[in-house]
Write a protein that holds these residues in place. Structure first.
Motif, PDB file in Angstrom:
ATOM      1  N   PRO A  31       0.833  -1.217   0.000  1.00  0.00           N
ATOM      2  CA  PRO A  31       0.000   0.000   0.000  1.00  0.00           C
ATOM      3  C   PRO A  31       0.862   1.260   0.000  1.00  0.00           C
ATOM      4  O   PRO A  31       1.810   1.378   0.771  1.00  0.00           O
ATOM      5  CB  PRO A  31      -0.796  -0.121   1.310  1.00  0.00           C
ATOM      6  N   GLY A  32       0.521   2.194  -0.876  1.00  0.00           N
ATOM      7  CA  GLY A  32       1.206   3.478  -0.910  1.00  0.00           C
ATOM      8  C   GLY A  32       2.529   3.482  -1.643  1.00  0.00           C
ATOM      9  O   GLY A  32       3.176   4.533  -1.734  1.00  0.00           O
ATOM     10  N   TYR A  33       2.956   2.335  -2.189  1.00  0.00           N
ATOM     11  CA  TYR A  33       4.259   2.291  -2.863  1.00  0.00           C
ATOM     12  C   TYR A  33       4.190   3.009  -4.201  1.00  0.00           C
ATOM     13  O   TYR A  33       3.257   2.834  -4.985  1.00  0.00           O
ATOM     14  CB  TYR A  33       4.696   0.839  -3.078  1.00  0.00           C
ATOM     15  N   GLU A 198       6.023   6.378   2.773  1.00  0.00           N
ATOM     16  CA  GLU A 198       5.491   6.192   4.120  1.00  0.00           C
ATOM     17  C   GLU A 198       4.843   7.477   4.618  1.00  0.00           C
ATOM     18  O   GLU A 198       3.781   7.445   5.253  1.00  0.00           O
ATOM     19  CB  GLU A 198       6.615   5.764   5.067  1.00  0.00           C
ATOM     20  N   ARG A 199       5.471   8.602   4.318  1.00  0.00           N
ATOM     21  CA  ARG A 199       4.906   9.883   4.745  1.00  0.00           C
ATOM     22  C   ARG A 199       3.561  10.141   4.063  1.00  0.00           C
ATOM     23  O   ARG A 199       2.605  10.611   4.704  1.00  0.00           O
ATOM     24  CB  ARG A 199       5.888  11.012   4.429  1.00  0.00           C
ATOM     25  N   ASP A 200       3.466   9.838   2.771  1.00  0.00           N
ATOM     26  CA  ASP A 200       2.198  10.038   2.061  1.00  0.00           C
ATOM     27  C   ASP A 200       1.089   9.169   2.633  1.00  0.00           C
ATOM     28  O   ASP A 200      -0.079   9.591   2.709  1.00  0.00           O
ATOM     29  CB  ASP A 200       2.383   9.738   0.570  1.00  0.00           C
ATOM     30  N   ASP A 219      13.078  21.359   0.436  1.00  0.00           N
ATOM     31  CA  ASP A 219      14.227  20.610   0.957  1.00  0.00           C
ATOM     32  C   ASP A 219      13.867  19.157   1.229  1.00  0.00           C
ATOM     33  O   ASP A 219      14.560  18.458   1.973  1.00  0.00           O
ATOM     34  CB  ASP A 219      14.753  21.264   2.243  1.00  0.00           C
ATOM     35  N   GLY A 220      12.779  18.707   0.601  1.00  0.00           N
ATOM     36  CA  GLY A 220      12.307  17.346   0.823  1.00  0.00           C
ATOM     37  C   GLY A 220      11.189  17.265   1.839  1.00  0.00           C
ATOM     38  O   GLY A 220      10.473  16.266   1.902  1.00  0.00           O
ATOM     39  N   THR A 221      11.021  18.306   2.653  1.00  0.00           N
ATOM     40  CA  THR A 221       9.975  18.297   3.670  1.00  0.00           C
ATOM     41  C   THR A 221       8.678  18.875   3.111  1.00  0.00           C
ATOM     42  O   THR A 221       8.679  19.626   2.133  1.00  0.00           O
ATOM     43  CB  THR A 221      10.385  19.094   4.916  1.00  0.00           C
ATOM     44  N   LEU A 222       7.581  18.517   3.753  1.00  0.00           N
ATOM     45  CA  LEU A 222       6.277  19.039   3.394  1.00  0.00           C
ATOM     46  C   LEU A 222       5.688  19.794   4.574  1.00  0.00           C
ATOM     47  O   LEU A 222       5.758  19.322   5.714  1.00  0.00           O
ATOM     48  CB  LEU A 222       5.326  17.904   3.006  1.00  0.00           C
ATOM     49  N   ASN A 223       5.144  20.974   4.316  1.00  0.00           N
ATOM     50  CA  ASN A 223       4.417  21.724   5.329  1.00  0.00           C
ATOM     51  C   ASN A 223       2.934  21.391   5.213  1.00  0.00           C
ATOM     52  O   ASN A 223       2.376  21.360   4.116  1.00  0.00           O
ATOM     53  CB  ASN A 223       4.629  23.225   5.165  1.00  0.00           C
TER      54      ASN A 223
END
Length: 458
Positions: A31-33, A198-200, A219-223
């Motif tokens: 899942p989510g891959y 995994e984050r999604d 920078d790869g991070t999500l707000n």
């Protein structure tokens, strides 16, 4: 660069390609891959000679194949699904509750006023008077049970809300940790695809609890923020939801959000499950209980007032049959413990056989009262209108849920078309990399043969 080294670079690149293809195939049911692709770059000449073809190939990156717009659509659809599912479930439960035979106030009123009609034949008969009191007690019990069941829904809402808040806070903490791991990985050039997947998945779970808005920080991070801008996650900084007792409603809760020592009170416009629970409580449960209380209060007061206009079997002015707390009439309505069958003031002039006041008591059934948001209605029709209103909302909520389910399915299909693993495509890729691997082995073999031929000259 030597022919052998060029062939070696090709073998290494093909090996990476086969590994990535194998990773895609292995995770086809994960899942989510999101599938991954190898990006290759030609290594140019360093000698600046026209006779130098180049220095082989290198793996420039392993890219995670995804579309942020499609991912955001999944989050939006997930929020709609969480909200509509919660609304449909709560309204269906309320509709089932109100339509139950033991809770049907309309049936209770019919039985009570039928007992009053029966007494018109023999207003001084003990059996008829006892039946009236018995039906009055049964009607009171209906109000008590109905109010208790509605109170139970408040408790259920509180538990659901508390569970959702705990889950949301846990998800926010884990998303923040993944943000930091991804930022560090991106800074060192590591492949963070698995972490991003995994984050999604976690954000998708969060979106079912509250509606979210996503911004790429670069920078790869999500707000992550709520629809009205209240921050949930910024880099490795994370907000927390909290619940406190509602001063305006002791049975309700007030939801708030804290971020960097700032507190944000939240309304029911936050979407998702939490938004749907707040909206259901404010727009459905509170008005429903208020209407039930209005019906109880108007009926009991009108009946007691009319009894006071008549006379009992002893020629005494009528005393109240129902007792209740005006602040919570449905929950507290009961029969006056000192009331006896002979105390029923059915006579209009004190004569035992007179039914003038009994007729006026019966007329209360067709009298209209102001019942909360339902307006001016008779007692029985007010409850039927309330039940009908809930039934309409329940059907609409189920229809909205069905539509949200279709939207979510369509968004999932669209994302899968971009990010999902296709076995046919992966089979072709595997054959291509395998053939390239074998061809580069031939290049190395040719280099060995050339070298061997040169050595034979000495």
């Amino acid at each position: 660069m030597s022919l052998m080294n060029i062939g070696l670079s090709g073998i290494q690149a093909s090996q990476v390609g086969m590994n990535v293809t194998a990773q895609n195939v292995a995770n086809i049911n994960t899942p989510g891959y999101s599938r991954q692709q190898v990006h290759l770059s030609a290594v140019g000449s360093t000698s600046m000679s026209m006779k130098d073809a180049g220095n082989g190939v290198s793996v420039s990156s392993i890219r995670r194949v995804t579309d942020q717009y499609q991912t955001n659509q999944i989050f939006r659809a997930g929020s709609m699904l969480g909200a509509t599912s919660t609304s449909a479930q709560q309204l269906k439960r309320l509709e089932t509750l109100l339509s139950g035979d033991s809770m049907d106030l309309s049936q209770g009123f019919d039985s009570f006023f039928s007992a009053l009609n029966g007494a018109s034949v023999s207003p001084y008969g003990s059996a008829h008077r006892t039946q009236i009191i018995s039906e009055a007690e049964a009607l009171s019990n209906r109000f008590n049970q109905l109010n208790s069941s509605l109170d139970g829904q408040y408790n259920d809402l509180s538990q659901q809300r508390s569970s959702a808040v705990s889950q949301a806070n846990s998800l926010l903490g884990n998303i923040s940790k993944l943000n930091e791991e991804i930022r560090k990985g991106e800074a060192t050039g590591a492949n963070t695809s698995a972490l991003q997947d995994e984050r999604d998945v976690l954000i998708a779970e969060l979106s079912e609890i509250v509606d979210v808005r996503i911004t790429d920080a670069g920078d790869g991070t999500l707000n992550i923020a709520l629809p009205n801008g209240q921050p949930l996650v910024m880099g490795n900084q994370v907000a927390q939801f909290s619940l406190e007792s509602d001063p305006n409603n002791p049975r309700g809760d007030v939801l708030s959000l804290s971020f960097n020592d700032q507190n944000f009170p939240l309304d029911d416009d936050i979407g998702g499950k939490l938004g749907a629970l707040a909206e259901y409580e404010k727009d459905v449960l509170i008005p429903t209980q208020a209407a039930i209380n209005d019906i109880a209060s108007e009926f009991a007061q009108a009946f007691n007032d009319q009894l006071a206009q008549g006379f009992d079997l002893n020629g005494e002015p009528g005393k109240p049959l129902f007792v209740f707390d005006p602040e919570n009439p449905a929950a507290t309505m009961s029969i006056n413990p000192d009331f006896k069958p002979e105390d029923l003031a059915l006579s209009g002039d004190g004569t035992p056989g007179n039914t003038d006041n009994l007729m006026k008591l019966i007329e209360i059934k067709d009298q209209e009262f102001e019942i909360g948001h339902l307006g001016s209605q008779t007692l029985g029709s007010a409850f039927n209108s309330l039940l009908g209103d809930i039934a309409v909302k329940s059907r609409q909520a189920q229809s909205d849920h069905d539509a949200a389910s279709n939207i979510y399915l369509q968004a999932t299909i669209e994302k899968s078309a971009t990010s999902g693993v296709n076995l046919d495509e992966e089979a072709v890729s595997l054959m291509m990399y395998q053939q390239a691997y074998q061809a580069n082995l031939q290049v190395i073999n040719a280099s060995n043969q050339v070298f061997a031929s040169i050595m034979q000259l000495f």
